[in-house]
Design a protein around this motif. Structure first.
Motif, mmCIF file in Angstrom:
data_model
loop_
_atom_site.group_PDB
_atom_site.id
_atom_site.type_symbol
_atom_site.label_atom_id
_atom_site.label_comp_id
_atom_site.label_asym_id
_atom_site.label_seq_id
_atom_site.Cartn_x
_atom_site.Cartn_y
_atom_site.Cartn_z
ATOM 1 N N GLY A 33 37.238 28.653 53.508
ATOM 2 C CA GLY A 33 38.262 29.481 52.876
ATOM 3 C C GLY A 33 39.664 29.285 53.431
ATOM 4 O O GLY A 33 40.439 30.235 53.488
ATOM 5 N N LYS A 35 41.679 29.412 56.057
ATOM 6 C CA LYS A 35 42.039 29.860 57.404
ATOM 7 C C LYS A 35 40.836 30.035 58.327
ATOM 8 O O LYS A 35 41.004 30.101 59.536
ATOM 9 N N TYR A 36 39.653 30.114 57.752
ATOM 10 C CA TYR A 36 38.528 30.646 58.515
ATOM 11 C C TYR A 36 37.480 29.615 58.893
ATOM 12 O O TYR A 36 37.487 28.480 58.433
ATOM 13 N N LEU A 267 41.114 38.736 50.160
ATOM 14 C CA LEU A 267 41.366 38.418 51.559
ATOM 15 C C LEU A 267 42.724 38.946 52.021
ATOM 16 O O LEU A 267 43.050 38.882 53.187
ATOM 17 N N TYR A 268 43.516 39.465 51.078
ATOM 18 C CA TYR A 268 44.860 39.934 51.418
ATOM 19 C C TYR A 268 44.895 41.436 51.682
ATOM 20 O O TYR A 268 45.947 42.036 51.746
ATOM 21 N N ILE A 274 40.172 39.716 57.781
ATOM 22 C CA ILE A 274 39.248 38.754 58.359
ATOM 23 C C ILE A 274 40.068 37.944 59.357
ATOM 24 O O ILE A 274 41.043 37.287 58.988
ATOM 25 N N ILE A 296 44.797 27.663 47.583
ATOM 26 C CA ILE A 296 45.258 28.255 48.824
ATOM 27 C C ILE A 296 45.520 27.167 49.845
ATOM 28 O O ILE A 296 44.812 26.163 49.926
ATOM 29 N N VAL A 297 46.580 27.382 50.612
ATOM 30 C CA VAL A 297 47.089 26.386 51.557
ATOM 31 C C VAL A 297 47.324 27.094 52.889
ATOM 32 O O VAL A 297 47.811 28.217 52.913
ATOM 33 N N THR A 298 46.978 26.414 53.967
ATOM 34 C CA THR A 298 47.092 27.018 55.293
ATOM 35 C C THR A 298 48.173 26.306 56.104
ATOM 36 O O THR A 298 48.489 25.149 55.827
ATOM 37 N N GLU A 299 48.698 26.985 57.091
ATOM 38 C CA GLU A 299 49.819 26.457 57.866
ATOM 39 C C GLU A 299 49.579 25.051 58.411
ATOM 40 O O GLU A 299 48.461 24.645 58.677
ATOM 41 N N VAL B 278 45.243 34.882 56.950
ATOM 42 C CA VAL B 278 44.784 34.446 55.632
ATOM 43 C C VAL B 278 45.735 33.362 55.127
ATOM 44 O O VAL B 278 46.914 33.337 55.473
ATOM 45 N N SER B 279 45.199 32.435 54.355
ATOM 46 C CA SER B 279 46.013 31.342 53.840
ATOM 47 C C SER B 279 46.953 31.849 52.750
ATOM 48 O O SER B 279 46.846 32.976 52.298
ATOM 49 N N THR B 280 47.860 30.977 52.327
ATOM 50 C CA THR B 280 48.801 31.342 51.264
ATOM 51 C C THR B 280 48.257 30.901 49.912
ATOM 52 O O THR B 280 47.687 29.816 49.781
ATOM 53 N N ASP B 295 51.729 31.399 56.257
ATOM 54 C CA ASP B 295 50.479 31.946 55.737
ATOM 55 C C ASP B 295 50.672 33.336 55.140
ATOM 56 O O ASP B 295 51.704 33.963 55.317
#
Lengths: 397, 370
Positions: A33, A35-36, A267-268, A274, A296-299, B278-280, B295
C-alpha cells in the motif's frame, strides 16, 4: 504487571505462495500500500486499540522483520511497562529446542512470556491481514458474553465460504460448530483468524493439545474444536469492514489496488492512523512529462512518466516515456525510459531497463495472471516478462 | 563519543520574513515539503557523528521545540550528552528583546559552554540551507593546525553577509562585513570549528568590552591579535534566507534535480521529524508538473511548479502554480492560485482566485480562511 489483554502476533509463516517476494523476507514485512509493510496493520490496530504489549512470533527469515519492528517506536509501542517483543523459537536447558510446529504450538512455546504479564485475555493475530479493527471493542464483547474465546467473523458469500473456516451459530448466538473449508456451508460467517481467549482457559487447552501426538497444533484445526467439544462458550464478534488476506500474488495485488479506493478502506482517517517505519526521503518529484492518474505515490519518488491505477512505494523512479499501469511498485524500483509495466508486482530495488515489458492486461485467457518480479531483479533492456510469470534473483540474502 | 561538540544558533529573527516568522524563528521555517531549516545543521552534525549538541534560542521557540523534541530524529536523545535546547538563562530582568549578537547569545549560555566535555566545538547557523560535510571540515581542521577553521563557499551562494580575505598561506587575513553577494572574496557560512578554550577566551574578552558582535568584534580581535584561522571550502548549494523572496527562490531551486542531489545526497541524508503515515493520492484528473509533493496529500486538481507539504488537499479543477503550500493546507475546487506562499493549515474556499507576483509572492498567514 497485570494486563487486561496482550496480543500475540503470528509472523513466522513463510508465505510460500508469494515465493519471489518472500524468498528472503517473512511475509509480514512485504511492502504494501505504498507507505506500509503488511505487519503495520495489526501493529497499528493494537496501538490504536490501546493494547501496548505485543509479542511477535517469528520463525521464517526474521532478519528484516526484526530490524523493521525495532523498539516499536513508530507504533508508539516503545513503552516501559509493555512494548513489542520479537519471540523467535528458542532452546531451554537440557532440551533440543524446536521450531514452532503450528500456530498453537507457537503460543505454547511462549507461555512464559505471556505469564510475565499475567493477562486476563490474550489476543491472537495474524501478520498477513489488511484491515482496520478496534480490538478494544472486540474485547468488550468478549467480556460481556463471558466467553472463553471470541472469534472475529466476517460475513462472506456462500461461494466464498468454501475457502474459509466457517462458524455455525446456535440459537443463543454462541458458536456451536466450526467447519474448515466446508463443501456445503451452513452459515456465512467466516473466521478472520483473530481470536481473544481467556488466558487461563487457553493455557489449559494449549497444554492438553501439546500432549496429543495426533494434533497438528493449530488454532483452527485443534484448539477451537476441542473447546467446542468441551462445551466452552465461544462468541462470534461480527466485523463489518474491509478485511483481506494477502497470502497469494493475486490477493496481494487486489488488496493493493483496493488502497486506491477510500470507500473500501480509508487510510487518510486521522482517528485510526496506520503507522510505519520509513526512511526520511525528500518529497516526490513529478517532472514536466509526468502524468499520474488514480494512483498513490510515496515520498522519495522521481516520476517523469505515465503512472495509472498504481501503487508506488518510497523512492521509486519512473523515467520519461515509461508506463506503469495497474501495478504495485515496491521501494526503490526503477522503471527506465520506454519500459512498460502492466498488471505486475515489482519487488524492492528491481530495475526494469529501457524498453522492457513486464506483464500484460487481462486478455480473458485462463493462463493470465499478474506478473511478478522479485526483489533485486534486473530486467534487461527490451526483455519481455509475460503475464503470470514470476521471476526472482538467484542470490540468497 | 565524538571529540566535537555542536552548537547551533537558532535565535535569529528576520523582520523581512514578515508573517512567515511571526510565530517561529527562521531556523524552524518549513522548507522543501517536509523539512525545517534547522534540519540541515542538525543533520550535518549527526552525519559527522556529533550528537552532543546545544541549540541556542531566544524567543518564539515553541515551534522549534515542537519540531526537535528530544532529538530522536537525529539520534541525539542520548542517555549521556545528546541534545540540549538552550533558552536564555542568567539574563538581567531588564533584558527584553533578542540577543544583540552572537557573543551575547553565547554568554547567555556560558555555564553550558564551560561544562562541555569535548575540547572542540563546531558552531553552525540554524537557518542555513546547505548540506555541509562536517567530517571533511573536521579532518581538514585537524590536519591544518589552526585554532579556528571557518566554513566558507566560493561557489554560488545567496544571502551570505560576510567574506574572508586570505593571506598568501591561505589563512584568513581579514573579515569583510556586510558586503552582499557580489564580493570576490570567500563567502562565510558563519560556521566554525574552534577549540573550546579559544571560544571562551573570545567570549570573555568581547563581553568585557561590551562588544556583542561575533564577526565585527570577536573575530576581528582574534585576527588582529595574530590568531590563525583556516578555511574549509564547502562545495555545493548554499542559501541563507533572510526575506520572503530568498525563501521563495530557494524553495523553487529545489525543483532542479542537481540542487536536490546536492542538498539531499544519499551519503549524508537530511533527517527530520516524521509524522506522515500514508502515501499521497493523485486523482483521476490530476496533473502534477515540475513539483515536489509530500506524503498524505490528496491531489485532484492541477499543480505546476509547486512545493506541496504533507497533509494538503487540492480540489478538482483547481490550478495551483508557482506556489508553496505548507502542511495541512486545503484548497477547494475551481480555484486559481499563483505565486502564493501559504503557511500551515490555511484553507481556500472553492473558486478562490489569488495571484501574487513573481518578485514578491503573496504570503498567506498560518490558519487563514480565504
Amino acid at each position: 504487571m497485570k494486563k487486561s489483554c496482550i496480543a500475540m502476533l503470528l509472523a513466522g509463516g513463510q508465505g510460500s505462495r508469494l515465493y519471489a517476494l518472500t524468498q528472503n523476507v517473512a511475509k509480514p514485512s512485504v511492502p504494501f500500500g505504498g507507505k506500509y509493510r503488511i505487519i503495520d496493520f495489526p501493529l497499528s490496530n493494537c496501538a490504536n486499540s490501546g493494547i501496548d504489549t505485543v509479542g511477535v512470533l517469528t520463525q521464517y527469515r526474521p532478519l528484516q522483520l526484526n530490524s523493521y519492528i525495532g523498539t516499536g517506536q513508530p507504533w508508539d509501542l516503545d513503552v516501559s511497562d509493555g512494548g513489542v517483543y520479537i519471540l523467535p523459537p528458542y532452546q531451554s536447558a537440557g532440551e533440543k529446542g524446536s521450531w514452532f510446529s503450528g500456530t498453537a504450538n507457537a503460543i505454547y512455546q511462549n507461555i512464559a512470556f505471556i505469564e510475565a504479564y499475567d493477562p486476563e485475555n490474550v489476543l491472537i493475530l495474524s501478520g498477513d491481514h489488511i484491515y482496520k479493527m478496534d480490538y478494544a471493542d472486540m474485547l468488550r464483547e468478549h467480556l460481556n458474553h463471558d466467553a472463553a474465546c471470541t472469534i472475529s467473523v466476517l460475513q462472506v458469500s456462500l461461494e466464498e465460504a468454501t475457502r474459509f473456516g466457517m462458524m455455525n451459530l446456535a440459537d443463543n448466538g454462541y458458536i456451536c460448530e466450526f467447519e474448515e473449508k466446508p463443501k456445503h456451508p451452513k452459515s456465512d460467517l467466516a473466521s478472520m483468524g483473530v481470536y481473544i481467549f481467556n488466558w487461563k482457559k487457553l493455557r489449559e487447552y494449549l497444554i492438553a493439545d501439546e500432549k496429543n501426538p495426533e494434533s497438528s497444533k493449530d488454532f483452527g484445526k485443534n484448539i477451537i474444536p476441542a473447546m467446542l467439544a468441551n462445551g466452552e462458550k465461544l462468541w462470534p464478534y461480527r466485523f463489518k469492514g474491509y478485511w483481506r488476506d494477502v497470502g497469494t500474488i493475486t490477493s496481494l495485488w487486489d488488496a493493493n489496488m483496493d488502497m486506491l479506493s477510500p470507500e473500501l478502506i480509508n487510510l487518510y482517517d486521522p482517528d485510526w492512523p496506520i503507522a510505519s517505519r520509513s526512511p526520511v526521503c525528500p518529497p516526490s518529484y513529478t517532472g514536466e512529462n509526468a502524468r499520474i492518474i488514480h494512483s498513490i505515490v510515496t515520498e522519495g519518488c522521481e516520476i517523469d512518466g505515465h503512472v495509472e491505477n498504481s501503487v508506488l512505494s518510497a523512492s521509486v523512479t519512473v523515467e520519461r516515456g515509461a508506463k506503469v499501469v495497474y501495478s504495485v511498485l515496491m521501494p526503490g524500483t526503477v522503471v527506465k525510459a520506454g519500459a512498460t509495466v502492466e498488471y505486475a508486482i515489482i519487488g524492492e530495488n528491481t530495475v526494469i531497463e529501457a524498453g522492457a515489458r513486464v506483464g500484460t492486461a487481462p486478455d480473458g485467457s485462463d493462463g493470465w495472471d499478474v506478473a511478478t518480479c522479485g526483489p533485486d531483479v534486473h530486467v534487461a533492456p527490451g526483455q519481455v516478462i509475460p503475464a503470470g510469470a514470476m521471476i526472482y534473483s538467484e542470490e540468497e540474502a | 563519543m565524538s571529540k566535537y561538540h555542536g552548537i547551533i544558533f537558532a535565535y535569529k529573527d528576520a523582520p523581512e520574513m514578515g508573517d512567515l516568522t511571526r510565530e517561529r524563528t527562521v531556523a524552524s521555517l518549513p522548507f522543501c515539503g517536509r523539512y525545517r531549516l534547522i534540519d540541515f545543521a542538525l543533520s550535518s552534525m549527526k552525519n559527522a557523528g556529533i550528537t552532543d549538541v546545544g541549540v541556542i534560542m531566544a524567543r518564539d521557540y515553541q515551534s522549534l521545540l515542537d519540531h526537535i523534541g528530544g532529538g530522536k530524529a537525529w539520534d541525539m536523545n542520548r542517555r549521556s550528552g545528546g541534545l540540549r535546547m538552550l533558552p536564555p538563562f542568567g539574563l538581567p530582568h531588564s533584558h527584553q528583546g533578542n540577543y544583540s549578537g552572537t557573543i551575547e547569545a553565547l554568554n547567555a549560555v556560558a555555564p553550558y559552554i564551560r561544562d562541555i566535555q569535548q575540547d572542540h566545538i563546531v558552531l553552525l547557523v540554524g537557518s542555513l540551507i546547505a548540506n555541509i560535510d562536517l567530517s571533511a571540515a573536521i579532518a581538514q581542521h585537524e590536519a591544518g593546525g589552526a585554532e579556528i577553521t571557518a566554513i566558507c563557499s566560493d561557489g554560488p551562494a545567496v544571502g551570505l553577509n560576510h567574506h574572508y580575505v586570505l593571506d598568501e598561506e591561505g589563512f584568513v587575513k581579514e573579515i569583510l562585513l556586510y558586503r552582499g553577494d557580489d564580493a570576490t572574496a570567500l563567502k562565510s557560512l558563519e560556521g566554525y570549528i574552534i577549540h573550546k578554550d579559544v571560544l571562551l577566551r573570545m567570549m570573555d574578552e568581547a563581553s568585557a568590552r561590551n562588544d556583542w558582535a561575533f564577526h565585527k568584534h570577536a573575530m576581528a580581535a582574534f585576527l588582529r591579535d595574530g590568531g590563525r584561522m583556516d578555511v574549509y571550502r564547502h562545495e555545493g548549494y548554499v542559501c541563507a534566507v533572510r526575506n520572503v523572496a530568498q525563501y521563495y527562490n530557494a524553495s523553487m531551486d529545489m525543483l532542479k534535480v542537481e540542487n536536490r542531489r546536492d542538498i539531499f545526497p544519499a551519503s549524508r541524508p537530511v533527517r527530520t521529524k516524521t509524522h506522515e503515515e500514508v502515501s499521497t493520492y493523485f486523482g483521476e484528473h490530476s496533473v502534477s508538473k515540475n513539483s515536489l509533493v509530500s506524503d498524505n496529500c490528496i491531489i485532484e486538481g492541477e499543480i505546476e511548479n509547486c512545493i506541496v507539504f504533507s497533509g494538503c488537499r487540492i480540489g478538482a479543477n483547481t490550478h495551483l502554480k508557482n506556489s508553496i503550500i505548507m502542511r495541512g493546507v486545503t484548497i477547494g475546487e475551481n480555484a486559481e492560485l499563483s505565486y502564493i506562499i501559504s503557511d500551515k493549515y490555511a484553507s481556500f474556499s472553492d473558486r478562490t482566485v489569488l495571484q501574487g507576483s513573481e518578485k514578491l509572492p503573496t504570503v498567506v498567514p498560518k490558519g487563514s480562511a480565504i
